[in-house]
Design a protein around this motif. Sequence first.
Motif, PDB file in Angstrom:
ATOM      1  N   THR A 153       0.903  -1.323   0.069  1.00 33.37           N
ATOM      2  CA  THR A 153      -0.083   0.016  -0.128  1.00 33.37           C
ATOM      3  C   THR A 153       0.823   1.286   0.097  1.00 33.37           C
ATOM      4  O   THR A 153       2.123   0.990   0.423  1.00 33.37           O
ATOM      5  N   SER A 154       0.267   2.323  -0.343  1.00 34.32           N
ATOM      6  CA  SER A 154       1.323   3.609  -0.418  1.00 34.32           C
ATOM      7  C   SER A 154       1.528   3.985   1.077  1.00 34.32           C
ATOM      8  O   SER A 154       2.734   4.512   1.171  1.00 34.32           O
ATOM      9  N   ALA A 155       0.782   3.521   2.037  1.00 34.91           N
ATOM     10  CA  ALA A 155       1.208   4.048   3.337  1.00 34.91           C
ATOM     11  C   ALA A 155       2.568   3.159   3.562  1.00 34.91           C
ATOM     12  O   ALA A 155       3.503   3.504   4.291  1.00 34.91           O
ATOM     13  N   GLN A 156       2.414   1.916   3.072  1.00 36.23           N
ATOM     14  CA  GLN A 156       3.667   1.102   3.512  1.00 36.23           C
ATOM     15  C   GLN A 156       4.831   1.477   2.985  1.00 36.23           C
ATOM     16  O   GLN A 156       5.765   1.587   3.376  1.00 36.23           O
ATOM     17  N   LYS A 157       4.533   1.984   1.648  1.00 37.54           N
ATOM     18  CA  LYS A 157       5.870   2.520   0.730  1.00 37.54           C
ATOM     19  C   LYS A 157       6.426   3.766   1.586  1.00 37.54           C
ATOM     20  O   LYS A 157       7.593   3.789   1.662  1.00 37.54           O
ATOM     21  N   GLY A 188      -3.687  -5.209  11.758  1.00 40.97           N
ATOM     22  CA  GLY A 188      -3.959  -5.764  10.272  1.00 40.97           C
ATOM     23  C   GLY A 188      -3.563  -4.788   9.171  1.00 40.97           C
ATOM     24  O   GLY A 188      -3.822  -4.885   8.262  1.00 40.97           O
ATOM     25  N   SER A 189      -2.815  -3.792   9.347  1.00 37.23           N
ATOM     26  CA  SER A 189      -2.391  -2.731   8.622  1.00 37.23           C
ATOM     27  C   SER A 189      -1.180  -3.139   7.746  1.00 37.23           C
ATOM     28  O   SER A 189      -0.705  -2.470   6.979  1.00 37.23           O
ATOM     29  N   ARG A 247      -1.986   4.794   8.280  1.00 37.88           N
ATOM     30  CA  ARG A 247      -3.501   4.839   8.490  1.00 37.88           C
ATOM     31  C   ARG A 247      -4.433   4.125   7.574  1.00 37.88           C
ATOM     32  O   ARG A 247      -5.396   4.323   7.563  1.00 37.88           O
ATOM     33  N   GLU A 248      -3.616   3.396   6.857  1.00 37.63           N
ATOM     34  CA  GLU A 248      -4.597   2.584   5.627  1.00 37.63           C
ATOM     35  C   GLU A 248      -4.507   1.287   5.645  1.00 37.63           C
ATOM     36  O   GLU A 248      -3.353   0.547   5.903  1.00 37.63           O
ATOM     37  N   LEU A 249      -5.439   0.354   5.491  1.00 40.45           N
ATOM     38  CA  LEU A 249      -5.623  -0.953   5.555  1.00 40.45           C
ATOM     39  C   LEU A 249      -5.360  -1.471   4.126  1.00 40.45           C
ATOM     40  O   LEU A 249      -5.699  -0.836   3.199  1.00 40.45           O
ATOM     41  N   PRO A 250      -4.650  -2.618   3.909  1.00 41.55           N
ATOM     42  CA  PRO A 250      -4.428  -3.287   2.459  1.00 41.55           C
ATOM     43  C   PRO A 250      -5.878  -3.355   1.838  1.00 41.55           C
ATOM     44  O   PRO A 250      -6.963  -3.294   2.438  1.00 41.55           O
ATOM     45  N   PRO A 251      -5.813  -3.178   0.464  1.00 43.33           N
ATOM     46  CA  PRO A 251      -7.299  -3.087  -0.313  1.00 43.33           C
ATOM     47  C   PRO A 251      -7.960  -4.440  -0.083  1.00 43.33           C
ATOM     48  O   PRO A 251      -7.604  -5.658   0.340  1.00 43.33           O
ATOM     49  N   GLY A 252      -9.177  -4.260  -0.025  1.00 46.87           N
ATOM     50  CA  GLY A 252     -10.302  -5.290  -0.040  1.00 46.87           C
ATOM     51  C   GLY A 252     -10.656  -5.658   1.053  1.00 46.87           C
ATOM     52  O   GLY A 252     -11.413  -6.618   1.295  1.00 46.87           O
ATOM     53  N   ARG A 253     -10.404  -4.899   2.376  1.00 48.55           N
ATOM     54  CA  ARG A 253     -11.010  -5.113   3.631  1.00 48.55           C
ATOM     55  C   ARG A 253     -12.385  -4.552   3.878  1.00 48.55           C
ATOM     56  O   ARG A 253     -12.188  -3.133   3.481  1.00 48.55           O
ATOM     57  N   THR A 254     -13.094  -5.152   4.342  1.00 45.92           N
ATOM     58  CA  THR A 254     -14.315  -4.572   4.819  1.00 45.92           C
ATOM     59  C   THR A 254     -14.265  -4.690   6.228  1.00 45.92           C
ATOM     60  O   THR A 254     -13.899  -5.565   6.983  1.00 45.92           O
ATOM     61  N   PRO A 255     -14.854  -3.591   7.075  1.00 46.60           N
ATOM     62  CA  PRO A 255     -14.639  -3.260   8.397  1.00 46.60           C
ATOM     63  C   PRO A 255     -15.388  -4.610   9.245  1.00 46.60           C
ATOM     64  O   PRO A 255     -16.398  -5.021   8.659  1.00 46.60           O
ATOM     65  N   VAL A 256     -15.023  -4.785  10.067  1.00 47.06           N
ATOM     66  CA  VAL A 256     -15.492  -5.657  11.269  1.00 47.06           C
ATOM     67  C   VAL A 256     -16.672  -5.420  11.783  1.00 47.06           C
ATOM     68  O   VAL A 256     -16.819  -4.170  12.094  1.00 47.06           O
ATOM     69  N   GLU A 257     -17.585  -6.189  11.495  1.00 49.35           N
ATOM     70  CA  GLU A 257     -19.096  -5.702  12.114  1.00 49.35           C
ATOM     71  C   GLU A 257     -19.012  -6.413  13.624  1.00 49.35           C
ATOM     72  O   GLU A 257     -18.721  -7.474  13.884  1.00 49.35           O
ATOM     73  N   ARG A 292      -8.957 -10.025   8.493  1.00 50.47           N
ATOM     74  CA  ARG A 292      -7.742  -9.898   7.893  1.00 50.47           C
ATOM     75  C   ARG A 292      -7.611 -10.471   6.438  1.00 50.47           C
ATOM     76  O   ARG A 292      -6.694 -10.300   5.594  1.00 50.47           O
ATOM     77  N   GLY A 293      -9.056 -11.077   6.011  1.00 50.92           N
ATOM     78  CA  GLY A 293      -9.211 -11.448   4.632  1.00 50.92           C
ATOM     79  C   GLY A 293     -10.032 -10.777   4.040  1.00 50.92           C
ATOM     80  O   GLY A 293     -10.407  -9.502   4.139  1.00 50.92           O
ATOM     81  N   LYS A 294     -10.653 -11.271   3.025  1.00 48.36           N
ATOM     82  CA  LYS A 294     -11.579 -10.615   2.001  1.00 48.36           C
ATOM     83  C   LYS A 294     -13.179 -10.882   2.546  1.00 48.36           C
ATOM     84  O   LYS A 294     -13.984 -10.276   2.239  1.00 48.36           O
ATOM     85  N   LYS A 295     -13.224 -11.714   3.350  1.00 51.93           N
ATOM     86  CA  LYS A 295     -14.744 -12.147   3.885  1.00 51.93           C
ATOM     87  C   LYS A 295     -15.227 -11.100   4.711  1.00 51.93           C
ATOM     88  O   LYS A 295     -14.316 -10.573   5.461  1.00 51.93           O
ATOM     89  N   GLN A 296     -16.427 -11.044   4.954  1.00 54.84           N
ATOM     90  CA  GLN A 296     -17.000  -9.944   5.808  1.00 54.84           C
ATOM     91  C   GLN A 296     -17.002 -10.783   7.047  1.00 54.84           C
ATOM     92  O   GLN A 296     -16.906 -11.823   7.359  1.00 54.84           O
ATOM     93  N   ALA A 297     -16.219  -9.874   8.378  1.00 54.35           N
ATOM     94  CA  ALA A 297     -15.813 -10.457   9.475  1.00 54.35           C
ATOM     95  C   ALA A 297     -16.751 -10.047  10.583  1.00 54.35           C
ATOM     96  O   ALA A 297     -17.399  -8.944  10.383  1.00 54.35           O
ATOM     97  N   TYR A 298     -16.971 -10.811  11.790  1.00 48.93           N
ATOM     98  CA  TYR A 298     -17.850 -10.255  12.882  1.00 48.93           C
ATOM     99  C   TYR A 298     -17.090 -10.615  14.265  1.00 48.93           C
ATOM    100  O   TYR A 298     -16.373 -11.515  14.288  1.00 48.93           O
ATOM    101  N   CYS A 299     -17.367  -9.572  15.020  1.00 50.81           N
ATOM    102  CA  CYS A 299     -16.887  -9.482  16.253  1.00 50.81           C
ATOM    103  C   CYS A 299     -18.160  -9.604  17.306  1.00 50.81           C
ATOM    104  O   CYS A 299     -18.984  -8.776  17.258  1.00 50.81           O
TER     105      CYS A 299
END
Length: 699
Positions: free
Chosen positions: A273-277, A302-303, A448-458, A586-593
Amino acid sequence: MDNIQTIKKKLILNQSAQFVKGVGPQRIKTLAKLNIHTVKDLLFYFPRRYEDRSNFKPINKVIIGQVETVRGRVLTSSLRRIKGNRTIFTLALGDESGVIYAIWFNQPYMKNVFAVDDDVILYGKVDHYGKIQINSPEYEILKPDEDHDPVHTGRVVPIYPLKMDIGQRYLRKVIKYSIDHYLDNVLEFIPQEIVKRNSFLELKQALLNIHFPDNFDQLAAARRRLIFDEFFLLQLALGLKRKALKETKKAIKFKLKAELIEQFKKSLPFELTSAQKNVINEIEADMGKKQPMNRLLQGDVGSGKTIVSIWAIVVCVQSGYQAALMVPTEILAMQHYETLNKILSPLGIKVTMLTSGLKKKEKEKVIQDICEHKFSVIVGTHSLIQGDIKFKKLGLIIVDEQHKFGVMQRVKLQQKANMPDMLVMSATPIPRTLAITVYGDLDISTIRELPPGRTPVETYWISEKKRQDLYIFLKKKIKDKNQIYVVYPLVEKSKSIDLKAATKMYEHFRDDIFAENRVGLLHGRMKDLEKNQVMQLFKAGDLDILVATTVIEVGIDVPNASVILIEHAERFGLSQLHQLRGRVGRGKKQAYCVLLSEGKSEDSVKRLSAMTKTTDGFKIAEYDLLIRGPGEFFGTRQHGLPELKIANIITDTQQLIVARKEATEFLEQFFSEINDSNSLIAQELAEKFPKTGDSLLAR
Ligand code: ADP
Ligand code: MG
């Protein structure tokens, strides 16, 4: 200023508080409990709050239920004995408008305090029991022939933080005496320029007003000055440390461009990610200099901090040095060891691991190999800092999840090398203004940026009543090939009981609820080998549910796990809950807490609802700070910060910024010229940060 005069004044202030009227050999011991030893300590013992007792009400205007201040003459006084050897002392006080009574229960000696016709100020809550009265009021008797200077009433009155055995009135009197007799010896140590530029009060005036202000404006001005002083000294200390570090030119200048790093870039498993760079650029710039790198990498869970640290490792190794990565748990050490091995061994870089779980023979071998530089990269827990570990050529230190370590642990690892570069990583990001104070000696990089494709944990907060519904939900998730963490709290005090509860739940899940699924158990008391096996199974997708204690709190990375259930969620701190939640999503699936909790205390409600409101680690850290305050948030061992008496690093950020600016400017002149005004500062600094070995001043 006359030097002898200065020394004399200092000596007077540093005398024992016993020189103050009213402080005898017995009292000095009690005062010591408040950390008051010298006259100076008394002057700098600041009130906790104030009460405005300055407006006298005509007695017939007092309001029942309110706290009032009245002034009048003693009309009568009487002491009555009642049942059970108890006493009531009653004082009648009158002014032109009316009469009010003051009552003291079981304090017969009060009889000797007042005489008829005394001019008295009373302060307290007005009650009505047949007559208008105040129970146990604060009082002040004004002597007719003395210069009236009421201490306890008739003014804005200071209320001091106290411990048992010391009375508010007593301390107030002793401090008043110190102010009257010793204030003149206080030396202004802030240069006039700074005082003028910021329209600060002179120190003496500020001290007078912090204790006995005539009004609240005076008080505010006094606070502003004294808060500045604390922040200024703190920023100076941090600045000095930073400056010393920047001026050393003895650290390693790593090669930035070589075969190895090019190969590594090609082998990266994903696009950065550009933040990582950006962060990598900052790190490379540091590593390429003769000054040691001293950098904090903040990034939410997870960033993608690990890959950044591996980059730094490769830069280090290609210059022929060793790199050490220290982590707080064995499980995380194993995970990192594997990740590093996978990425680095194709580049011909050898990685080893050192944890306390190793057998004696194995451990000895690893230690020997590290010493002989057979491995370039060493991953380990705090066992890395033990005395018998020697590195042949340690050039880079990385501390992961640094909030789990104390400053001294960091320092100990640094001492294993000569001026190593250092990168500390944290997933408990804190606001910048705070970071520059707490980590004032570190440069800060932020992702401040997460890798692409992550959806926020519900995140959901549910009660026991919903447990059956929850199980249905979990079963459905398993069916859809999701993996699940179930976390149990493990409190140090009740460790065995908690462990039993976790184990019981695991059996219940395995045998009853989720009998058709694959359930595993993981906790800190298991052998390393077992832990590793369970973790491997879960990682490989061969377990559907992992019941675990907080051993998985930090760092664990299994992208396919997408649900985390936290039992007794009220027993975790807010940052801890956020870390745990960071295990999923941390993956592409919708996550729940899912937070399972009956927590009803005000604090737990605050924490749990904060969790449902945001997934932003920066916001969570801010909430957590507000809820717990900086002391608890960082834990005293975390940082080397001295205790601040009046300044508050959360609420006084504006002043912190001013102090930092002034301190930076001041430091630019500090070394070029030592004069009277800054030699005083040097002494104040030395007093506040006594040893240079003090963790604040140690790198
Ligand atoms: P943390 O900052 O919490 O230590 P990690 O370094 O463990 O995070 O990374 C979290 C996950 O994201 C890992 O599975 C990692 O492989 C993955 N990851 C890291 N950077 C990227 C990226 N740029 N693109 C895609 N995935 C990434
Ligand atoms: Mg991590």
